[in-house]
Design a protein around this motif. Sequence first.
Motif, short mmCIF file in Angstrom:
data_model
loop_
_atom_site.label_atom_id
_atom_site.label_comp_id
_atom_site.label_asym_id
_atom_site.label_seq_id
_atom_site.Cartn_x
_atom_site.Cartn_y
_atom_site.Cartn_z
N CYS A 22 0.85 -1.07 -0.02
CA CYS A 22 -0.15 -0.12 0.08
C CYS A 22 0.82 1.18 0.19
O CYS A 22 0.58 2.17 -0.72
CB CYS A 22 -0.97 0.12 1.16
SG CYS A 22 -2.21 -1.25 1.22
N VAL A 25 2.66 1.96 -3.49
CA VAL A 25 1.49 2.26 -4.57
C VAL A 25 0.95 3.73 -4.24
O VAL A 25 1.06 4.65 -5.22
CB VAL A 25 0.31 1.53 -4.47
CG1 VAL A 25 -0.85 2.17 -5.41
CG2 VAL A 25 0.53 0.00 -5.03
N ARG A 28 3.87 6.06 -5.18
CA ARG A 28 3.82 6.29 -6.65
C ARG A 28 2.89 7.04 -7.08
O ARG A 28 2.86 8.04 -8.17
CB ARG A 28 3.58 4.71 -7.35
CG ARG A 28 4.88 4.31 -7.47
CD ARG A 28 4.77 2.77 -8.20
NE ARG A 28 5.78 1.77 -7.85
CZ ARG A 28 5.34 0.72 -7.34
NH1 ARG A 28 3.95 0.22 -7.33
NH2 ARG A 28 6.14 -0.09 -6.66
N CYS A 29 1.74 7.27 -6.15
CA CYS A 29 0.61 8.34 -6.78
C CYS A 29 1.01 9.61 -6.20
O CYS A 29 0.15 10.52 -6.49
CB CYS A 29 -0.73 7.90 -6.08
SG CYS A 29 -1.44 6.30 -6.58
N GLU A 219 0.79 -5.25 -3.92
CA GLU A 219 0.49 -3.92 -4.50
C GLU A 219 -0.82 -3.96 -5.17
O GLU A 219 -1.59 -2.93 -5.47
CB GLU A 219 1.63 -3.76 -5.37
CG GLU A 219 3.02 -3.42 -4.64
CD GLU A 219 3.94 -2.88 -5.67
OE1 GLU A 219 3.86 -2.54 -6.51
OE2 GLU A 219 5.32 -3.22 -5.21
N GLU A 220 -1.49 -5.45 -5.01
CA GLU A 220 -2.99 -5.18 -5.44
C GLU A 220 -3.87 -4.75 -4.63
O GLU A 220 -4.84 -4.33 -4.82
CB GLU A 220 -3.30 -6.73 -6.14
CG GLU A 220 -2.48 -7.15 -7.46
CD GLU A 220 -2.60 -8.40 -8.13
OE1 GLU A 220 -2.15 -8.57 -9.40
OE2 GLU A 220 -2.44 -9.46 -7.20
N GLY A 222 -2.93 -2.48 -2.49
CA GLY A 222 -2.28 -1.14 -2.73
C GLY A 222 -3.21 -0.37 -3.79
O GLY A 222 -3.67 0.73 -3.47
N ASP A 223 -3.46 -0.88 -4.79
CA ASP A 223 -3.97 -0.60 -5.87
C ASP A 223 -5.61 -0.16 -5.47
O ASP A 223 -6.16 1.14 -5.90
CB ASP A 223 -4.15 -1.12 -7.33
CG ASP A 223 -2.88 -1.31 -7.79
OD1 ASP A 223 -2.19 -0.23 -7.72
OD2 ASP A 223 -2.46 -2.48 -8.47
N ALA A 224 -6.34 -1.00 -4.77
CA ALA A 224 -7.59 -1.01 -4.16
C ALA A 224 -7.58 0.24 -3.41
O ALA A 224 -8.73 0.90 -3.34
CB ALA A 224 -8.12 -2.30 -3.63
N ALA A 226 -5.48 2.80 -3.10
CA ALA A 226 -5.38 4.09 -3.92
C ALA A 226 -6.65 4.51 -4.43
O ALA A 226 -7.12 5.87 -4.26
CB ALA A 226 -4.27 3.91 -4.93
N PHE A 227 -7.32 3.66 -4.99
CA PHE A 227 -8.56 3.94 -5.62
C PHE A 227 -9.60 4.42 -4.66
O PHE A 227 -10.09 5.51 -4.77
CB PHE A 227 -9.44 2.86 -6.39
CG PHE A 227 -10.74 2.75 -6.78
CD1 PHE A 227 -11.12 3.81 -7.52
CD2 PHE A 227 -11.77 2.10 -5.97
CE1 PHE A 227 -12.60 3.97 -7.95
CE2 PHE A 227 -13.18 2.38 -6.37
CZ PHE A 227 -13.54 3.13 -7.04
N SER A 230 -8.98 7.68 -3.67
CA SER A 230 -8.85 9.02 -4.49
C SER A 230 -10.22 9.45 -4.54
O SER A 230 -11.24 9.11 -4.27
CB SER A 230 -8.31 8.41 -5.75
OG SER A 230 -9.32 7.62 -6.51
#
Length: 250
Positions: A22, A25, A28-29, A219-220, A222-224, A226-227, A230
């Motif tokens: 998390c 990710v 990176r954002c 990181e998968e 982490g992607d959720a 980050a969504f 956001s």
Amino acid sequence: MESLKGKTALITGSSRGIGRGCALVLARCGCNIVVNYVESLEKAQTLIKETRELGVESLSVRADVSREQDVKLLIESTVNTFGGIDILVNNAGIHQHLKTWELSLEDWNRVIATNLTGVFLCSREAVIHMKKVRSGSIINISSCVAFTGTDHEIHYASSKAGIVGFTKSLALEAAPYGIRVNAVSPGFFATDMVLPLITDEERKALEATVPLGRLGTPEEIGDAVAFLASDRARYITGETLHVNGGVIMY
Ligand code: NAP
């Protein structure tokens, strides 16, 4: 995720595993990152270096999320360093494989204290600051066993089911202040919580139960996260997002 640039994200239990995923990710954002750890100082330091190489600011804080004074210091350090807290990811968690009749009260209390009381303590301290600026996002890491049950760690499953109720309740309380609260429910992920417990054969058997055919990567999650943190999720609150390769469908 443009809307995350310059935000401050605190991820509890981010020295390893899903929390680390998390943090990477979110860095990176463009988020500034607070890494929280208890035992894994060196791993936390490595992550600090990696996040700084991504061009963001980062800070590591040793704090046990089950201890009120530690949590107060964790949030204070975040706010003093970055001027506030925009995103809290309540990720720190422990588990223990025992049948109900083998569990001591100390076992039960330790898991609930880290996995559920820790979520309460961190959220309470963070929301005090988020309310002042009338914005913020809290994301709690639950587990698929909150929904399916499990035959070997009832205290863990209870703590993770508690997180779902906690998420909905805080979402209701915090919505008038522009604060969203959601949960992510992972299936089976390749971390220290799972891998040391299974042989290669057992891993293959586990993967065969997953429609997408493999374990998830940190990181998968982490992607959720980050969504959900956001603006793309600006109308989502009190929800649980299941990230599990299709192993359980609702
Ligand atoms: P992990 O690899 O065992 O990492 C656990 C992390 O939590 C470490 O960074 C550890 O820090 C930290 N931690 C433990 N106790 C803490 C405490 N009292 N205060 C602060 N930090 C603490 O676990 P993981 O697999 O990444 O799991 C992360 C979260 O996802 C947990 O909430 C877990 O229940 C949930 N989850 C995982 C899976 C999975 O398949 N892996 C599935 C569903 C849900 P130190 O090493 O510094 O002590």
